[in-house]
Design a protein around this motif. Structure first.
Motif, PDB file in Angstrom:
ATOM      1  N   UNK A   1      -5.177   2.591  -8.062  1.00 24.66           N
ATOM      2  CA  UNK A   1      -4.235   3.693  -8.050  1.00 24.66           C
ATOM      3  C   UNK A   1      -3.448   3.820  -9.344  1.00 24.66           C
ATOM      4  N   UNK A   2      -2.366   4.583  -9.256  1.00 26.86           N
ATOM      5  CA  UNK A   2      -1.486   4.830 -10.404  1.00 26.86           C
ATOM      6  C   UNK A   2      -0.061   4.978  -9.898  1.00 26.86           C
ATOM      7  N   UNK A   3       0.865   4.349 -10.618  1.00 28.76           N
ATOM      8  CA  UNK A   3       2.271   4.367 -10.245  1.00 28.76           C
ATOM      9  C   UNK A   3       3.138   4.520 -11.477  1.00 28.76           C
TER      10      UNK A   3
ATOM     11  N   UNK B   1       4.484   5.843  -6.356  1.00 35.08           N
ATOM     12  CA  UNK B   1       3.048   6.103  -6.448  1.00 35.08           C
ATOM     13  C   UNK B   1       2.770   7.524  -6.919  1.00 35.08           C
ATOM     14  N   UNK B   2       1.985   7.633  -7.974  1.00 35.62           N
ATOM     15  CA  UNK B   2       1.498   8.929  -8.450  1.00 35.62           C
ATOM     16  C   UNK B   2       0.349   9.376  -7.553  1.00 35.62           C
ATOM     17  N   UNK B   3      -0.424   8.399  -7.117  1.00 37.51           N
ATOM     18  CA  UNK B   3      -1.533   8.620  -6.179  1.00 37.51           C
ATOM     19  C   UNK B   3      -1.573   7.421  -5.235  1.00 37.51           C
ATOM     20  N   UNK B   4      -2.380   7.483  -4.208  1.00 35.93           N
ATOM     21  CA  UNK B   4      -2.491   6.344  -3.293  1.00 35.93           C
ATOM     22  C   UNK B   4      -2.801   5.083  -4.105  1.00 35.93           C
ATOM     23  N   UNK B   5      -2.068   4.006  -3.829  1.00 40.20           N
ATOM     24  CA  UNK B   5      -2.152   2.801  -4.667  1.00 40.20           C
ATOM     25  C   UNK B   5      -1.964   1.536  -3.836  1.00 40.20           C
ATOM     26  N   UNK B   6      -2.525   0.442  -4.365  1.00 37.10           N
ATOM     27  CA  UNK B   6      -2.275  -0.894  -3.810  1.00 37.10           C
ATOM     28  C   UNK B   6      -1.837  -1.799  -4.954  1.00 37.10           C
ATOM     29  N   UNK B   7      -0.774  -2.573  -4.695  1.00 37.24           N
ATOM     30  CA  UNK B   7      -0.194  -3.428  -5.719  1.00 37.24           C
ATOM     31  C   UNK B   7      -0.001  -4.829  -5.148  1.00 37.24           C
ATOM     32  N   UNK B   8      -0.519  -5.816  -5.862  1.00 41.78           N
ATOM     33  CA  UNK B   8      -0.242  -7.209  -5.541  1.00 41.78           C
ATOM     34  C   UNK B   8       1.082  -7.549  -6.197  1.00 41.78           C
TER      35      UNK B   8
ATOM     36  N   UNK C   1      10.720   4.174 -18.020  1.00 45.19           N
ATOM     37  CA  UNK C   1       9.697   4.495 -17.022  1.00 45.19           C
ATOM     38  C   UNK C   1       8.344   4.276 -17.680  1.00 45.19           C
ATOM     39  N   UNK C   2       7.511   3.429 -17.052  1.00 41.79           N
ATOM     40  CA  UNK C   2       6.178   3.160 -17.576  1.00 41.79           C
ATOM     41  C   UNK C   2       5.149   3.483 -16.513  1.00 41.79           C
ATOM     42  N   UNK C   3       4.027   4.043 -16.946  1.00 40.34           N
ATOM     43  CA  UNK C   3       2.940   4.334 -16.016  1.00 40.34           C
ATOM     44  C   UNK C   3       2.027   3.121 -15.924  1.00 40.34           C
TER      45      UNK C   3
ATOM     46  N   UNK D   1       0.869  -1.183   0.000  1.00 41.80           N
ATOM     47  CA  UNK D   1       0.000   0.000   0.000  1.00 41.80           C
ATOM     48  C   UNK D   1       0.903   1.230   0.000  1.00 41.80           C
ATOM     49  N   UNK D   2       0.814   1.994  -1.078  1.00 42.01           N
ATOM     50  CA  UNK D   2       1.610   3.203  -1.251  1.00 42.01           C
ATOM     51  C   UNK D   2       0.749   4.432  -1.009  1.00 42.01           C
ATOM     52  N   UNK D   3       1.259   5.393  -0.256  1.00 37.50           N
ATOM     53  CA  UNK D   3       0.669   6.725  -0.228  1.00 37.50           C
ATOM     54  C   UNK D   3       1.220   7.483  -1.425  1.00 37.50           C
ATOM     55  N   UNK D   4       0.529   8.516  -1.860  1.00 40.79           N
ATOM     56  CA  UNK D   4       1.005   9.317  -2.992  1.00 40.79           C
ATOM     57  C   UNK D   4       2.432   9.781  -2.724  1.00 40.79           C
ATOM     58  N   UNK D   5       3.306   9.603  -3.700  1.00 42.00           N
ATOM     59  CA  UNK D   5       4.698  10.028  -3.584  1.00 42.00           C
ATOM     60  C   UNK D   5       5.635   8.990  -2.979  1.00 42.00           C
TER      61      UNK D   5
END
Length: 120
Positions: free
Chosen positions: A64-66, A98-105, A77-79, A40-44
């Motif tokens: 989210x987006x990363x 993280x560009x915005x709050x995100x969750x990544x499996x 670099x890929x979005x 779980x990433x917070x933005x930034x």
């Protein structure tokens, strides 16, 4: 036989000096051949720039987006956004931010103790 768990029922695990927050679904499910986690990433926030010793890693953006920085011969670099899936071989350097709050499996295979190699 199978094992099942809801991501939202997994207690976060803080690892000193490491962002983002880790949801250790692998510790709950105990798979034999893969090592799954939800980050779980917070933005930034970003993880450390690293590569793996053995593990190929699969990333699934749950929400989210990363930006993923990946380097083997060239740096790219890929979005990544919700629903995107990325596979990175062990020898490629990588970092997620993280560009915005995100969750990544994140699923690493084979299931070995953390074999991340960090830049000196």
């Amino acid at each position: 036989m199978y094992d099942r768990i809801a991501i939202d029922d997994v207690e976060p695990r803080d690892i000193e000096g490491i962002e983002p927050a880790l949801l250790p679904i692998g510790l709950e499910l105990k798979p034999e051949r893969m090592r799954p986690s939800v980050w779980h990433y917070d933005a930034g926030e970003k993880n450390e720039y690293h590569r793996q010793g053995e593990q190929e890693e699969l990333y699934v953006v749950l929400d989210g987006a990363l930006e993923a920085t990946i380097e083997r011969d060239d740096r790219e670099v890929v979005e990544l956004t919700t629903g995107d899936v990325l596979v990175v071989p062990p020898e490629s350097w990588r970092q997620l931010e993280a560009i915005e709050e995100s969750r990544v499996l994140v699923v690493g295979a084979p299931n070995v103790k953390d074999d991340a190699i960090h830049e000196e």
